[in-house]
Design a protein around this motif. Structure first.
Motif, mmCIF file in Angstrom:
data_model
loop_
_atom_site.group_PDB
_atom_site.id
_atom_site.type_symbol
_atom_site.label_atom_id
_atom_site.label_comp_id
_atom_site.label_asym_id
_atom_site.label_seq_id
_atom_site.Cartn_x
_atom_site.Cartn_y
_atom_site.Cartn_z
ATOM 1 N N LEU A 27 0.753 -1.161 0.131
ATOM 2 C CA LEU A 27 -0.030 0.149 0.148
ATOM 3 C C LEU A 27 1.018 1.404 -0.027
ATOM 4 N N ARG A 28 1.723 1.148 0.789
ATOM 5 C CA ARG A 28 2.771 2.282 0.960
ATOM 6 C C ARG A 28 3.598 2.586 -0.490
ATOM 7 N N LEU A 29 4.034 1.723 -1.133
ATOM 8 C CA LEU A 29 4.784 1.707 -2.179
ATOM 9 C C LEU A 29 3.817 2.275 -3.511
ATOM 10 N N HIS A 30 2.494 1.917 -3.385
ATOM 11 C CA HIS A 30 1.727 2.541 -4.399
ATOM 12 C C HIS A 30 0.816 3.307 -3.960
ATOM 13 N N ARG A 31 1.395 3.932 -2.963
ATOM 14 C CA ARG A 31 0.356 5.316 -2.437
ATOM 15 C C ARG A 31 -0.343 6.021 -3.285
ATOM 16 N N SER A 32 0.409 6.466 -4.526
ATOM 17 C CA SER A 32 -0.354 7.347 -5.380
ATOM 18 C C SER A 32 -1.326 6.588 -6.071
ATOM 19 N N ALA A 33 -1.345 5.556 -6.405
ATOM 20 C CA ALA A 33 -2.436 4.836 -6.977
ATOM 21 C C ALA A 33 -3.527 4.667 -6.064
ATOM 22 N N LEU A 34 -3.277 4.382 -4.926
ATOM 23 C CA LEU A 34 -4.293 4.155 -3.791
ATOM 24 C C LEU A 34 -5.077 5.385 -3.529
ATOM 25 N N TRP A 35 -4.297 6.500 -3.637
ATOM 26 C CA TRP A 35 -5.225 7.779 -3.676
ATOM 27 C C TRP A 35 -6.006 8.091 -4.698
ATOM 28 N N LEU A 36 -5.407 7.837 -5.816
ATOM 29 C CA LEU A 36 -6.253 8.268 -7.174
ATOM 30 C C LEU A 36 -7.305 7.058 -7.163
ATOM 31 N N TRP A 37 -7.290 5.885 -6.847
ATOM 32 C CA TRP A 37 -8.367 5.157 -6.769
ATOM 33 C C TRP A 37 -9.380 5.577 -5.840
ATOM 34 N N LEU A 38 -9.016 5.801 -4.531
ATOM 35 C CA LEU A 38 -10.050 6.257 -3.457
ATOM 36 C C LEU A 38 -10.878 7.622 -4.132
ATOM 37 N N LEU A 39 -10.158 8.415 -4.708
ATOM 38 C CA LEU A 39 -10.629 9.655 -5.231
ATOM 39 C C LEU A 39 -11.593 9.385 -6.437
ATOM 40 N N LEU A 40 -11.106 8.309 -7.050
ATOM 41 C CA LEU A 40 -12.170 7.741 -8.444
ATOM 42 C C LEU A 40 -13.442 7.391 -7.647
ATOM 43 N N ALA A 110 3.490 -0.001 -13.282
ATOM 44 C CA ALA A 110 3.910 0.241 -12.242
ATOM 45 C C ALA A 110 3.895 -0.659 -11.185
ATOM 46 N N LEU A 111 2.826 -1.736 -11.264
ATOM 47 C CA LEU A 111 2.824 -2.543 -10.050
ATOM 48 C C LEU A 111 3.991 -3.683 -10.239
ATOM 49 N N ILE A 112 4.427 -4.120 -11.581
ATOM 50 C CA ILE A 112 5.516 -5.313 -11.491
ATOM 51 C C ILE A 112 6.489 -4.769 -12.554
ATOM 52 N N ALA A 113 6.306 -4.296 -13.512
ATOM 53 C CA ALA A 113 7.328 -4.081 -14.494
ATOM 54 C C ALA A 113 8.242 -3.253 -13.833
ATOM 55 N N ARG A 114 7.906 -1.870 -13.251
ATOM 56 C CA ARG A 114 8.643 -0.786 -13.184
ATOM 57 C C ARG A 114 9.506 -1.181 -11.751
ATOM 58 N N GLU A 115 8.938 -2.084 -11.078
ATOM 59 C CA GLU A 115 9.713 -2.621 -9.817
ATOM 60 C C GLU A 115 11.003 -3.534 -10.330
ATOM 61 N N LEU A 116 10.709 -4.425 -11.393
ATOM 62 C CA LEU A 116 11.764 -5.281 -11.845
ATOM 63 C C LEU A 116 12.685 -4.561 -12.524
ATOM 64 N N GLU A 117 12.351 -3.312 -13.145
ATOM 65 C CA GLU A 117 13.335 -2.594 -13.986
ATOM 66 C C GLU A 117 14.174 -1.820 -12.988
ATOM 67 N N THR A 118 13.763 -1.169 -11.899
ATOM 68 C CA THR A 118 14.539 -0.311 -11.282
ATOM 69 C C THR A 118 15.203 -1.098 -10.235
ATOM 70 N N GLY A 119 14.885 -2.287 -9.997
ATOM 71 C CA GLY A 119 15.723 -3.246 -9.138
ATOM 72 C C GLY A 119 14.848 -3.199 -7.799
ATOM 73 N N THR A 120 14.003 -2.510 -7.679
ATOM 74 C CA THR A 120 13.330 -2.427 -6.223
ATOM 75 C C THR A 120 12.595 -3.721 -5.712
ATOM 76 N N ALA A 121 12.343 -4.547 -6.994
ATOM 77 C CA ALA A 121 11.598 -5.811 -6.574
ATOM 78 C C ALA A 121 12.985 -6.598 -5.774
ATOM 79 N N HIS A 122 14.067 -6.625 -6.416
ATOM 80 C CA HIS A 122 15.153 -7.413 -5.786
ATOM 81 C C HIS A 122 15.332 -6.670 -4.502
ATOM 82 N N LEU A 123 15.089 -5.621 -4.059
ATOM 83 C CA LEU A 123 15.374 -5.146 -2.782
ATOM 84 C C LEU A 123 14.363 -5.809 -1.898
ATOM 85 N N ALA A 124 12.989 -5.876 -2.343
ATOM 86 C CA ALA A 124 12.120 -6.656 -1.341
ATOM 87 C C ALA A 124 12.358 -8.320 -1.359
ATOM 88 N N TRP A 125 12.910 -8.603 -2.170
ATOM 89 C CA TRP A 125 13.160 -10.114 -2.239
ATOM 90 C C TRP A 125 14.520 -10.480 -1.425
#
Lengths: 338, 295, 340
Positions: A27-40, A110-125
């Motif tokens: 939730l924290r990582l995709h905070r902006s999407a969460l806010w957009l969704w709530l707004l919508l 944003a959910l998957i590809a971006r994390e794989l691309e920038t390497g933050t997925a590996h950070l999580a792993w």
């Protein structure tokens, strides 16, 4: 002397806490999407509630006034109140219809590809979260939020449309509102989420994954549109019943059976006969044995919806399975070569 | 250590063996080669679809419709009609609304992504000023869109006029209205400009993409909605009654005002002007923001 | 080791940069002058503003205060004459190595040295053939490791044949062999063409034998500037019984109660009961970094053409000493007036 620390006792009790932590981090990582969704959700709900209540009343009284004054307005509804109502209903329908595509595009990029691309997925792993768990959380948290939002928006949308009958008569099978009613929006949205995740894993780069996810969902949507009505057996009636189909039936085909027994489709002969006697006369005159009509009655709405939902969710399930398989093959979840 | 020193060769600039395109335009094309190929394939497919329908399938559709007359089914005729006209319609609709893809590409990949991951700054320190970089980066796609769009407009005009009896639409339909003239190209420019502005301001590819598509939707939606007001409509003389000819655009407020076919070009050109105006404004703003930020 | 340059590569006067209201200034009141032909090390703690300074010099961002001239003109006008390699070494990921070098050639059509760029990118083959990890021309940037990408980024910089090279932590990703190669190439470049090189780095020991100009950043400004030898000559490590140190500028002092060790800039010959020693460059830099209040020291004048040659003392005055060792709250203004 070394003592071995046995942590087996703690690992099982740590799981729920870890699970919650993982969900919160998504939730924290995709905070902006969460806010957009709530707004919508909030804006659309407000718009639809307004359209259901005050908007409709105002448009209704206004139009009745105008209709009394000039006949043309009865057929061409107009006036500021109606325009406001119309706008609210159209935009909210558009939003509910487009929503699955937004989900697919976001999930892909944003959910998957971006994390794989920038390497933050590996950070999580490498932060004690196995890749499988990571993907599961990434899919589960948005799925829950999507379900919650859809559970609010779709019934509201249905309310609005049911009431709309006098202002703009649309039928239950109308192409523009059928996919945004019932369980279909949720199914397509979840399918978009799954396809987006799979595209992200396969392609691994945010922008191409976005394109692939959008195209994939578009393909599923198009196929759904095409084969929507063949998902449930139709009803065929003959004779007098074919003359008077129920009011809100979705007529699919009409035809005749000749005296020789040939069945001809797409033929309107004798369809305008007057009553049973007239029909018999017409049939005798034209050398036909029977007329028939195929249609979906209104009570097929839910079977059709659920059948299509099932198919779409099956596609989603396939995509999710493929995603997990792909992830397992790529990462060392067990430490041995696969 | 001195063995690895950079020995100065003769100080001739190493001009690379160039094709017809050199310098920064070459760089733009090379960097976005994949997008160029996708766009090229898409345009060729749309053009091919149009040519195929008109040249090859039109005759078979006519044969089938003649066969329909014998079995006496109105539905049969309609079916064949829609098959033919919907294919043409798909081609024009997809190409018309492709300005969304152009805006997404401009904001996401062309400008926003380069600013985000620093390759734009790389170009700026490779003897290309930021202004020139933005100018050429936008100019190359603009030229391609102009050429491709113009070709499509001409082919579509031919295809649409070729078999009027087989098609169920008229000049008032959204995609037909836009694709029969320069507005198609103008929308492409608008997508470029709005995408560039979003990319320069936000400097992050995904948010810029979303914003650019949102803005293009607002521009296009409002233009489609108020299209009939772009030019003063004709009020019929009270004695004539409601004009029921096929080829007019009825204003939908029940007053009987309409646009005859002769109003097509004025309306179209006004819309083109508005769209180009938005494009110019957005592009200018993008340059201005970039100038403010960089030296 | 200092070479007399007759021009100025970089001049900053009162340079300041502030990104957002809340975050405050990254650079503030930053002034220095770098003559041409030097190999300059830009040293400073993380977050001191080294990258910002280099980006300002490269014309990628605008300063909020002050002026900066590069090679005598504004950064924008000098764009073709200097090269810049950012800390992240951004490269277009979808291109191959050869295509990236071609990109450099196409963008720098006025001056591009393809052999020089290739030499940096592909390296020299050893006797046994291509060295380990050598780059293939057809390898995609995306598939390269960090150090390999650095080689490509540096190749783009060298191929430009610049008069000034601005390198932001160029050594960070390189293996020891590559690091020596790069240093050699930089020295060669400087020797052959008189290129001015500014490198920001953390590894002081490596730069010690190579650089002939040092810029120490701290607190958003340049605190030490000049030839490292001259800077070292201006400082002395003294050890002795606890005594006050009036008359000298104290950079850092440590009092163990019985003994006092201090790094000072002597204002005169120290008294006999002090033991003196020359500090190492690392000690000098660390001492300044640990004591942000120590006064700035420049061994070059900010005006071009008034550079003092190597052996003489510097042209700055010592400011007043407050008396207690360890307290060096110098007045910044005095320093500015002395310099100007």
């Amino acid at each position: 002397m070394t003592t071995l620390l046995t942590s087996t006792g703690t690992s099982s009790s740590a799981s729920p806490a870890v699970g919650r932590g993982l969900a919160l981090s998504v939730l924290r990582l995709h905070r902006s999407a969460l806010w957009l969704w709530l707004l919508l959700v909030v804006v659309l709900s407000a718009a639809m509630l307004w359209a259901y209540g005050p908007g409709y009343d105002a448009a209704d009284t206004d139009l009745q006034e105008r209709c009394r004054k000039s006949v043309e307005t009865c057929h061409f509804p107009d006036g500021p109140a109606f325009i406001r109502y119309d706008r609210a209903v159209s935009y909210s329908t558009l939003a509910v219809t487009c929503f699955p595509f937004l989900v697919a595009v976001w999930a892909g990029a944003a959910l998957i590809a971006r994390e794989l691309e920038t390497g933050t997925a590996h950070l999580a792993w490498t932060q004690s979260v196995s890749p499988t768990r990571w993907l599961a959380a990434k899919l589960a948290v948005p799925a829950l939020l999507i379900t919650a939002g859809t559970a609010v928006l779709v019934p509201l949308h249905r309310l609005v449309w049911d009431q709309d009958a006098w202002l703009r008569s649309m039928d239950w099978y109308d192409r523009s509102i059928y996919p945004s009613s019932g369980t279909l929006p949720l199914a397509y949205a979840l399918c978009g989420l799954a396809l987006g995740a799979l595209a992200g894993l396969v392609v691994g780069r945010a922008l191409p994954a976005l394109g692939v996810a959008f195209a994939a969902l578009l393909a599923v949507y198009y196929l759904g549109n095409e084969y929507r009505l063949s998902l449930w057996p139709t009803v065929t009636v003959t004779g007098a019943k074919a003359l008077n189909l129920p009011d809100d039936a979705l007529q699919l085909d009409r035809g005749v059976i000749t005296d020789e027994g040939t069945r001809i489709a797409n033929n309107l002969a004798c369809a305008d006969a007057d009553g049973v006697a007239g029909l018999r006369r017409c049939l005798a005159d034209s050398g036909l044995d029977e007329i028939w009509a195929t249609y979906h009655p209104r009570y097929h709405y839910w079977p059709l919806q659920l059948a299509e939902t099932g198919v779409v969710l099956a596609v989603a399930a396939l995509a999710v399975t493929a995603a997990f398989v792909l992830l397992r093959r790529r990462t060392a979840t067990e430490g041995v070569a696969v | 250590m001195s063995a690895f020193a950079v020995r100065g060769t003769a100080e001739t600039p190493g001009v690379p063996p160039g094709g017809p395109v050199k310098g920064l335009p070459w760089a733009v094309l090379r960097l976005h080669r994949a997008a160029l190929l996708v766009w090229g394939a898409f345009l060729l497919a749309a053009l091919g679809m149009l040519v195929w329908e008109v040249e090859i399938t039109a005759d078979s559709v006519r044969d089938r419709m003649a066969a329909c007359e014998r079995t006496g089914g109105g539905l049969c005729r309609l079916q064949n009609l829609t098959d033919y006209s919907s294919t043409i319609g798909w081609a024009s609709t997809l190409v018309y609304y492709s300005f969304f893809a152009v805006a997404a590409f401009a904001a996401g990949a062309l400008i926003g992504r380069e600013l985000e991951n620093g390759t734009a700054q790389l170009a700026w320190t490779q003897s290309v000023s930021p202004t020139r970089w933005l100018a050429v980066t936008l100019a190359v796609p603009a030229v391609l869109l102009t050429v491709g769009g113009t070709v499509f407009v001409f082919v579509f005009r031919w295809a649409w006029a070729a078999n009027r009896d087989l098609m169920g639409d008229d000049w008032t339909f959204n995609d037909v209205f836009a694709a029969r003239g320069p507005a198609l190209v103008a929308y492409g420019f608008c997508g470029l400009g709005v995408g560039a502005l979003a990319g320069v301001v936000l400097r992050r590819s995904l948010p810029a993409l979303g914003v650019a598509c949102g803005v293009m939707y607002l521009v296009n939606h409002n233009l489609e909605k108020y299209r009939e007001d772009l030019w003063p409509a004709v009020t019929p003389a009270p004695t004539k009654g409601v004009e029921m000819s096929q080829d007019v655009w009825q204003i939908g407020d029940g007053t009987g005002r309409f646009h005859p076919r002769s109003h097509y070009w004025p309306m179209h050109l006004v819309e083109t002007g508005i769209v180009l105006g938005v494009a110019v404004l957005a592009t200018g703003a993008a340059f201005w923001v970039l100038r403010r930020r960089t030296a | 080791m200092s070479r007399v340059g007759d021009g100025t590569a970089l001049t900053a006067v009162g340079l300041g940069k502030r990104y957002r209201r809340r975050r405050g200034h990254v650079l503030r009141d930053c002034s220095f002058r770098l003559p041409t032909g030097r190999i300059c090390a830009l040293v400073g703690p993380n977050g001191a503003g080294k990258s910002t300074l280099l980006q300002l010099a490269a014309g990628l961002i605008r300063p909020t205060e002050g002026t900066l001239t590069v090679l005598g003109t504004s950064p924008a006008a000098a764009r073709e004459r200097f090269a810049y390699v950012a800390q992240g070494k951004p490269l277009p990921l979808q291109l191959t190595v050869a295509a990236t070098l071609r990109l450099g050639a196409e963008l720098n059509r006025a001056r591009w040295d393809q052999p020089a760029a290739e030499r940096i990118a592909y390296g020299h083959p050893t006797e046994q053939g291509a060295r380990d990890g050598a780059l293939e021309p057809t390898a995609r940037i995306r598939s390269l490791s960090g150090g390999q990408r650095t080689r490509v980024a540096l190749a783009l910089a060298f191929g430009k044949r610049p008069e000034l090279m601005l390198l932001d932590e160029p050594m960070a990703d390189l293996d020891p062999l590559a690091r020596r190669e790069l240093l050699g190439a930089l020295l060669g470049e400087a020797a052959e063409h008189g290129t001015t090189i500014v490198m920001s780095s953390h590894v002081v020991a490596e730069l010690e034998g190579v650089c002939d100009h040092l810029l120490l950043m701290g607190g958003g400004r340049i605190r030490l500037g000049g030839d490292p030898e001259e800077l070292l000559a201006a400082h002395t490590l003294v050890t002795g019984p606890a005594r006050d140190l009036t008359g000298h500028t104290v950079v850092e002092s440590r009092d163990t109660g019985r003994q006092l060790t201090a790094l000072i800039r002597p204002g005169g010959p120290p008294s006999d009961d002090w033991q003196t020693a020359a500090p190492t460059l690392e000690e000098l830099l660390l001492a300044h970094l640990r004591n942000p209040k120590a006064p700035d020291l420049f061994t070059e004048d900010t005006e071009a053409g008034e550079e003092k040659s190597g052996s003489e003392a510097e042209g700055t005055k010592e400011a007043e000493e407050t008396g207690k060792p360890g307290e060096t709250g110098e007045d910044q203004e005095n320093e500015e007036n002395a310099r100007a």
